[in-house]
Scaffold this motif. Structure first.
Motif, PDB file in Angstrom:
ATOM      1  N   LEU A  35    -104.259 -54.341 -29.347  1.00 12.18           N
ATOM      2  CA  LEU A  35    -103.059 -54.352 -30.180  1.00 12.18           C
ATOM      3  C   LEU A  35    -103.381 -54.933 -31.553  1.00 12.18           C
ATOM      4  O   LEU A  35    -104.161 -55.877 -31.675  1.00 12.18           O
ATOM      5  N   LYS A  36    -102.770 -54.356 -32.584  1.00 13.15           N
ATOM      6  CA  LYS A  36    -102.968 -54.802 -33.969  1.00 13.15           C
ATOM      7  C   LYS A  36    -102.776 -56.322 -34.089  1.00 13.15           C
ATOM      8  O   LYS A  36    -101.892 -56.890 -33.432  1.00 13.15           O
ATOM      9  N   ILE A  37    -103.608 -56.939 -34.913  1.00 10.30           N
ATOM     10  CA  ILE A  37    -103.538 -58.397 -35.110  1.00 10.30           C
ATOM     11  C   ILE A  37    -103.179 -58.692 -36.568  1.00 10.30           C
ATOM     12  O   ILE A  37    -103.763 -58.120 -37.493  1.00 10.30           O
ATOM     13  N   GLU A  38    -102.191 -59.553 -36.755  1.00 14.22           N
ATOM     14  CA  GLU A  38    -101.848 -60.069 -38.095  1.00 14.22           C
ATOM     15  C   GLU A  38    -101.687 -61.577 -37.981  1.00 14.22           C
ATOM     16  O   GLU A  38    -101.076 -62.074 -37.030  1.00 14.22           O
ATOM     17  N   ASN A  39    -102.218 -62.299 -38.980  1.00 16.22           N
ATOM     18  CA  ASN A  39    -102.118 -63.764 -38.984  1.00 16.22           C
ATOM     19  C   ASN A  39    -102.562 -64.372 -37.650  1.00 16.22           C
ATOM     20  O   ASN A  39    -101.921 -65.276 -37.101  1.00 16.22           O
ATOM     21  N   ASN A  40    -103.668 -63.825 -37.124  1.00 18.82           N
ATOM     22  CA  ASN A  40    -104.321 -64.347 -35.912  1.00 18.82           C
ATOM     23  C   ASN A  40    -103.451 -64.248 -34.659  1.00 18.82           C
ATOM     24  O   ASN A  40    -103.621 -65.015 -33.711  1.00 18.82           O
ATOM     25  N   GLN A  41    -102.486 -63.313 -34.671  1.00 17.29           N
ATOM     26  CA  GLN A  41    -101.628 -63.092 -33.505  1.00 17.29           C
ATOM     27  C   GLN A  41    -101.497 -61.587 -33.253  1.00 17.29           C
ATOM     28  O   GLN A  41    -101.511 -60.801 -34.193  1.00 17.29           O
ATOM     29  N   PHE A  42    -101.343 -61.205 -31.984  1.00 18.62           N
ATOM     30  CA  PHE A  42    -101.036 -59.806 -31.681  1.00 18.62           C
ATOM     31  C   PHE A  42     -99.632 -59.485 -32.197  1.00 18.62           C
ATOM     32  O   PHE A  42     -98.736 -60.329 -32.139  1.00 18.62           O
ATOM     33  N   CYS A  43     -99.445 -58.253 -32.660  1.00 21.87           N
ATOM     34  CA  CYS A  43     -98.142 -57.834 -33.211  1.00 21.87           C
ATOM     35  C   CYS A  43     -97.204 -57.400 -32.078  1.00 21.87           C
ATOM     36  O   CYS A  43     -96.878 -56.203 -31.929  1.00 21.87           O
ATOM     37  N   TYR A  44     -96.767 -58.367 -31.282  1.00 24.19           N
ATOM     38  CA  TYR A  44     -95.930 -58.033 -30.122  1.00 24.19           C
ATOM     39  C   TYR A  44     -94.574 -57.460 -30.511  1.00 24.19           C
ATOM     40  O   TYR A  44     -94.034 -56.622 -29.803  1.00 24.19           O
ATOM     41  N   ASP A  45     -94.009 -57.898 -31.639  1.00 22.38           N
ATOM     42  CA  ASP A  45     -92.692 -57.368 -32.035  1.00 22.38           C
ATOM     43  C   ASP A  45     -92.752 -55.856 -32.277  1.00 22.38           C
ATOM     44  O   ASP A  45     -91.845 -55.116 -31.892  1.00 22.38           O
ATOM     45  N   GLU A  46     -93.836 -55.411 -32.910  1.00 19.56           N
ATOM     46  CA  GLU A  46     -93.994 -53.963 -33.154  1.00 19.56           C
ATOM     47  C   GLU A  46     -94.199 -53.209 -31.849  1.00 19.56           C
ATOM     48  O   GLU A  46     -93.673 -52.111 -31.645  1.00 19.56           O
ATOM     49  N   LEU A  47     -94.977 -53.823 -30.931  1.00 20.99           N
ATOM     50  CA  LEU A  47     -95.205 -53.186 -29.633  1.00 20.99           C
ATOM     51  C   LEU A  47     -93.892 -53.048 -28.867  1.00 20.99           C
ATOM     52  O   LEU A  47     -93.606 -52.002 -28.279  1.00 20.99           O
ATOM     53  N   ILE A  48     -93.081 -54.110 -28.888  1.00 17.37           N
ATOM     54  CA  ILE A  48     -91.798 -54.099 -28.162  1.00 17.37           C
ATOM     55  C   ILE A  48     -90.890 -52.993 -28.702  1.00 17.37           C
ATOM     56  O   ILE A  48     -90.236 -52.282 -27.930  1.00 17.37           O
ATOM     57  N   LYS A  49     -90.883 -52.813 -30.029  1.00 19.97           N
ATOM     58  CA  LYS A  49     -90.073 -51.722 -30.617  1.00 19.97           C
ATOM     59  C   LYS A  49     -90.532 -50.368 -30.088  1.00 19.97           C
ATOM     60  O   LYS A  49     -89.730 -49.522 -29.708  1.00 19.97           O
ATOM     61  N   GLN A  50     -91.853 -50.173 -30.097  1.00 15.55           N
ATOM     62  CA  GLN A  50     -92.409 -48.895 -29.619  1.00 15.55           C
ATOM     63  C   GLN A  50     -92.096 -48.673 -28.140  1.00 15.55           C
ATOM     64  O   GLN A  50     -91.705 -47.580 -27.733  1.00 15.55           O
ATOM     65  N   LEU A  51     -92.266 -49.721 -27.336  1.00 21.16           N
ATOM     66  CA  LEU A  51     -91.995 -49.580 -25.901  1.00 21.16           C
ATOM     67  C   LEU A  51     -90.502 -49.342 -25.659  1.00 21.16           C
ATOM     68  O   LEU A  51     -90.120 -48.582 -24.769  1.00 21.16           O
ATOM     69  N   GLY A  52     -89.670 -49.981 -26.468  1.00 26.64           N
ATOM     70  CA  GLY A  52     -88.225 -49.749 -26.392  1.00 26.64           C
ATOM     71  C   GLY A  52     -87.886 -48.298 -26.703  1.00 26.64           C
ATOM     72  O   GLY A  52     -87.030 -47.677 -26.053  1.00 26.64           O
ATOM     73  N   ASN A  53     -88.596 -47.716 -27.672  1.00 22.96           N
ATOM     74  CA  ASN A  53     -88.384 -46.302 -28.027  1.00 22.96           C
ATOM     75  C   ASN A  53     -88.743 -45.369 -26.870  1.00 22.96           C
ATOM     76  O   ASN A  53     -88.174 -44.283 -26.740  1.00 22.96           O
ATOM     77  N   HIS A  54     -89.720 -45.779 -26.058  1.00 22.54           N
ATOM     78  CA  HIS A  54     -90.229 -44.877 -25.013  1.00 22.54           C
ATOM     79  C   HIS A  54     -89.770 -45.261 -23.606  1.00 22.54           C
ATOM     80  O   HIS A  54     -90.214 -44.663 -22.624  1.00 22.54           O
ATOM     81  N   MET A  55     -88.878 -46.235 -23.543  1.00 23.24           N
ATOM     82  CA  MET A  55     -88.375 -46.691 -22.246  1.00 23.24           C
ATOM     83  C   MET A  55     -87.604 -45.579 -21.512  1.00 23.24           C
ATOM     84  O   MET A  55     -87.677 -45.460 -20.298  1.00 23.24           O
ATOM     85  N   ILE A  56     -86.867 -44.763 -22.264  1.00 24.38           N
ATOM     86  CA  ILE A  56     -85.983 -43.761 -21.637  1.00 24.38           C
ATOM     87  C   ILE A  56     -86.790 -42.694 -20.875  1.00 24.38           C
ATOM     88  O   ILE A  56     -86.548 -42.484 -19.684  1.00 24.38           O
ATOM     89  N   PRO A  57     -87.780 -42.022 -21.505  1.00 26.24           N
ATOM     90  CA  PRO A  57     -88.528 -41.013 -20.727  1.00 26.24           C
ATOM     91  C   PRO A  57     -89.351 -41.615 -19.590  1.00 26.24           C
ATOM     92  O   PRO A  57     -89.718 -40.924 -18.649  1.00 26.24           O
ATOM     93  N   PHE A  58     -89.655 -42.915 -19.683  1.00 23.32           N
ATOM     94  CA  PHE A  58     -90.378 -43.592 -18.599  1.00 23.32           C
ATOM     95  C   PHE A  58     -89.460 -43.841 -17.400  1.00 23.32           C
ATOM     96  O   PHE A  58     -89.837 -43.611 -16.247  1.00 23.32           O
ATOM     97  N   ALA A  59     -88.241 -44.297 -17.672  1.00 22.75           N
ATOM     98  CA  ALA A  59     -87.349 -44.759 -16.604  1.00 22.75           C
ATOM     99  C   ALA A  59     -86.492 -43.658 -15.991  1.00 22.75           C
ATOM    100  O   ALA A  59     -86.007 -43.805 -14.875  1.00 22.75           O
ATOM    101  N   LEU A  60     -86.289 -42.556 -16.739  1.00 21.82           N
ATOM    102  CA  LEU A  60     -85.379 -41.508 -16.263  1.00 21.82           C
ATOM    103  C   LEU A  60     -86.065 -40.145 -16.247  1.00 21.82           C
ATOM    104  O   LEU A  60     -87.031 -39.914 -16.973  1.00 21.82           O
ATOM    105  N   SER A  61     -85.544 -39.251 -15.441  1.00 19.78           N
ATOM    106  CA  SER A  61     -86.126 -37.897 -15.369  1.00 19.78           C
ATOM    107  C   SER A  61     -85.657 -37.069 -16.572  1.00 19.78           C
ATOM    108  O   SER A  61     -84.631 -37.366 -17.184  1.00 19.78           O
TER     109      SER A  61
END
Length: 302
Positions: A35-61
């Motif tokens: 995962l992308k690193i900024e200021n010596n930390q993983f960019c979890y906020d950006e990852l969470i946004k992306q995972l939130g965007n893709h939660m629907i096709p993962f969880a539902l048919s």
């Protein structure tokens, strides 16, 4: 036939692609995405946004999603997808399952047929079997049915070991095994196929007829998501951003490369030579906290 992944390749823009290679003497491919690193930390906020965007096709048919969209019930669609996840406080595994789904769709370009999450009747259900099933076209009339297995452990060795043990059990136990799962896919296909042509197409791949003049070839394969923890020292955290990035990337890469033999040994131990494995390795900082935080934020749980 229009059966495509629901996640675009640009999902991968969020990661440094460090390793993508074959594991010697096996039918396995090892992938390391950091995962992308900024200021010596993983960019979890950006990852969470992306995972939130893709939660629907993962969880539902696909069929269920179409029904909600047809009636423009978008709020209910998000709510229904979120309700499938277990409570974040006790949810240790579903962040890995969602990440594996995203990598299989965007990186391997293998669309989902089914996930464990979508067939759960309630968020408290616990389904045995694989975490998700995807379809990969290798060549015309030649397919792999890919069964997903996600493990998140402090140590990468443990993650890999537990994943291979689960796969071995899945192939050899008397109940809830791979044959039961293929039967389950067959019975659930009508949910994923939103029209008759797609239904017949998927059915012809999942249980191909050897007697056809030009038969479809289908083999089973496995995808492993092996999450593990890296814990930078206080001294490392104080490094300049450039030095920290270079150091952490090289440490993670060395750790992952050192596991090539471990993957090979597990395949030999369980005699899994005839299967292809797609291994996705993923480092976390503060694994326990992060995996719960991901679920909490994408499901907007208080």
């Amino acid at each position: 036939m229009d059966f495509k992944p629901s996640i675009r390749e640009n999902f991968l823009d969020l990661f440094y692609k460090e390793i993508e290679r074959n594991v010697p003497d096996t039918n396995s491919k090892l992938n390391l995405h950091i995962l992308k690193i900024e200021n010596n930390q993983f960019c979890y906020d950006e990852l969470i946004k992306q995972l939130g965007n893709h939660m629907i096709p993962f969880a539902l048919s696909k069929k269920e999603i179409k029904e909600f969209e047809k009636d423009q019930r978008y709020y209910e669609l998000v709510e229904k997808a979120a309700s499938k996840f277990r409570d974040a406080r006790v949810n240790d595994g579903e962040a890995g399952e969602l990440l594996l789904f995203c990598f299989l769709e965007s990186h391997l370009k293998a669309p989902k047929i089914l996930t464990k999450l979508e067939i759960k009747l309630s968020s408290n259900d616990y389904a045995k079997g694989s975490d998700g099933i995807h379809l990969l076209e290798l060549a015309p009339k030649n397919y792999q049915l890919i069964f997903g297995e996600s493990k998140l452990e402090q140590s990468l060795t443990t993650s890999i070991s537990h994943a291979f043990k689960s796969i071995h059990d899945f192939l050899t136990r008397k109940k809830n095994n791979i044959h039961d799962e293929i039967g389950l896919i067959n019975s659930q296909l009508c949910k994923e196929a939103f029209d008759e042509d797609l239904y017949q197409f998927l059915k012809s791949i999942i249980i191909p007829k050897a007697s056809d003049t030009d038969p479809i070839v289908k083999n089973n394969a496995f995808a492993i998501f092996a999450g593990f923890e890296i814990d930078p020292t206080d001294q490392e955290k104080r490094l300049s951003n450039d030095k920290f990035l270079a150091l952490i990337k090289s440490k993670i890469k060395a750790e992952v490369e050192s596991k090539m033999n471990h993957i090979k040994n597990k395949i030999e131990e369980y005699e899994l030579f005839s299967y292809t494995f797609y291994v996705y390795v993923f480092p976390f900082m503060k694994l326990d906290k992060t995996r719960k935080e991901i679920i909490k934020k994408i499901t907007r749980a208080e």
